[in-house]
Design an enzyme around this catalytic site. Structure first.
Site, mmCIF file in Angstrom:
data_model
loop_
_atom_site.group_PDB
_atom_site.id
_atom_site.type_symbol
_atom_site.label_atom_id
_atom_site.label_comp_id
_atom_site.label_asym_id
_atom_site.label_seq_id
_atom_site.Cartn_x
_atom_site.Cartn_y
_atom_site.Cartn_z
ATOM 1 N N SER A 234 4.077 7.183 -8.932
ATOM 2 C CA SER A 234 3.782 6.095 -8.003
ATOM 3 C C SER A 234 4.773 4.962 -8.239
ATOM 4 C CB SER A 234 2.335 5.631 -8.178
ATOM 5 O OG SER A 234 1.936 4.818 -7.094
ATOM 6 N N ASN A 235 4.445 3.762 -7.817
ATOM 7 C CA ASN A 235 5.335 2.615 -8.023
ATOM 8 C C ASN A 235 4.493 1.355 -8.186
ATOM 9 O OD1 ASN A 235 4.936 1.324 -5.319
ATOM 10 N ND2 ASN A 235 5.686 3.328 -4.668
#
Ligand code: CTP
Length: 217
Positions: free
Chosen positions: A21-22
């Protein structure tokens, strides 16, 4: 008017307990949704997993992966007047998903990733009547990258933010935006609280859209 806004990160699972993810918090997309709701617009907010409260009055669609975000956005696009693609979508996803938790070994481990769908480019390559606002998160060469994304992703406006500055952008309560227009001009919304920046951005979106419609008729 009906707004379709995407916000937050996407997650691409590796196994039942791990994902890629980020750092996106969703705050900017949620602020744009709140600003549109203040002006009595209808808002469909497609949100990746975030830890913030959704703006009251928004029609929420919660998703996890990029594929889920694409499905939700495709279903809604035909009904909407403005698409604001603010989500930080993963560009890659694991080539293989393990249905059981992968066990550690003492050996180096390489992850095979495959490109994920570009949701914005996919949505705009099909016929639609939406006014399209793309975002660009950049750490360097902001102007070149933003101008390129405006064209490549068929946007009416491209909103760039410099995510290399910790005081603005990802996970911060403040932002500063540079908006790129199709005629090659640009405008900066100076640093401020995300809701204040969102209100100014909303006004610009509506003004430019109005201008486009006037030219068409
Ligand atoms: N976007 C998307 N699907 C992706 C990646 C990005 O729809 N798989 C959208 C984002 O929501 C944003 C725009 O495309 O509106 C630009 O996203 P950004 O992350 O800045 O750029 P990328 O196209 O991913 O390119 P790069 O990561 O190389 O900068």
């Amino acid at each position: 008017m009906k707004f379709l806004i995407t916000a937050g990160p996407t997650r691409e699972p590796l196994d039942p307990v791990r994902y890629l993810s980020n750092r996106s918090s969703g705050k900017m997309g949620y602020a744009i949704a709140a600003a549109a709701l203040e002006e009595k617009h209808h808002v469909v907010l497609i949100s990746g997993p975030v830890a913030i409260t959704h703006p009251s009055g928004a029609e929420m669609v919660r998703v996890t992966t990029g594929d889920e975000m694409f499905e939700a956005a495709s279903q809604q696009l035909g009904e909407c007047d403005v698409l604001v693609m603010c989500a930080a979508v993963c560009d890659y996803k694991p080539a293989h998903y393990s249905p059981v938790k992968s066990k550690k070994t003492r050996e180096p481990f390489a992850l095979e990733l495959v490109p994920a769908r570009d949701i914005l480019a996919s949505l705009t390559s099909a016929e639609h009547d939406c006014f399209v606002v793309g975002f660009a998160a950049e750490t360097h060469d902001l102007e070149t990258n933003a101008a390129r994304k405006l064209g490549e992703k068929n946007c009416d406006l491209l909103v760039a933010n410099d995510v290399s500055r910790p005081e603005i952008g990802m996970d911060s309560d403040e932002n500063e935006l540079v908006i790129f227009f199709k005629d090659g001009t640009r405008e900066t919304i100076p640093r401020g609280k995300k809701i204040a920046v969102a209100r100014r951005l909303l006004k610009i979106i509506l003004d430019v859209r109005e201008n486009c419609l006037t030219k068409k008729s």
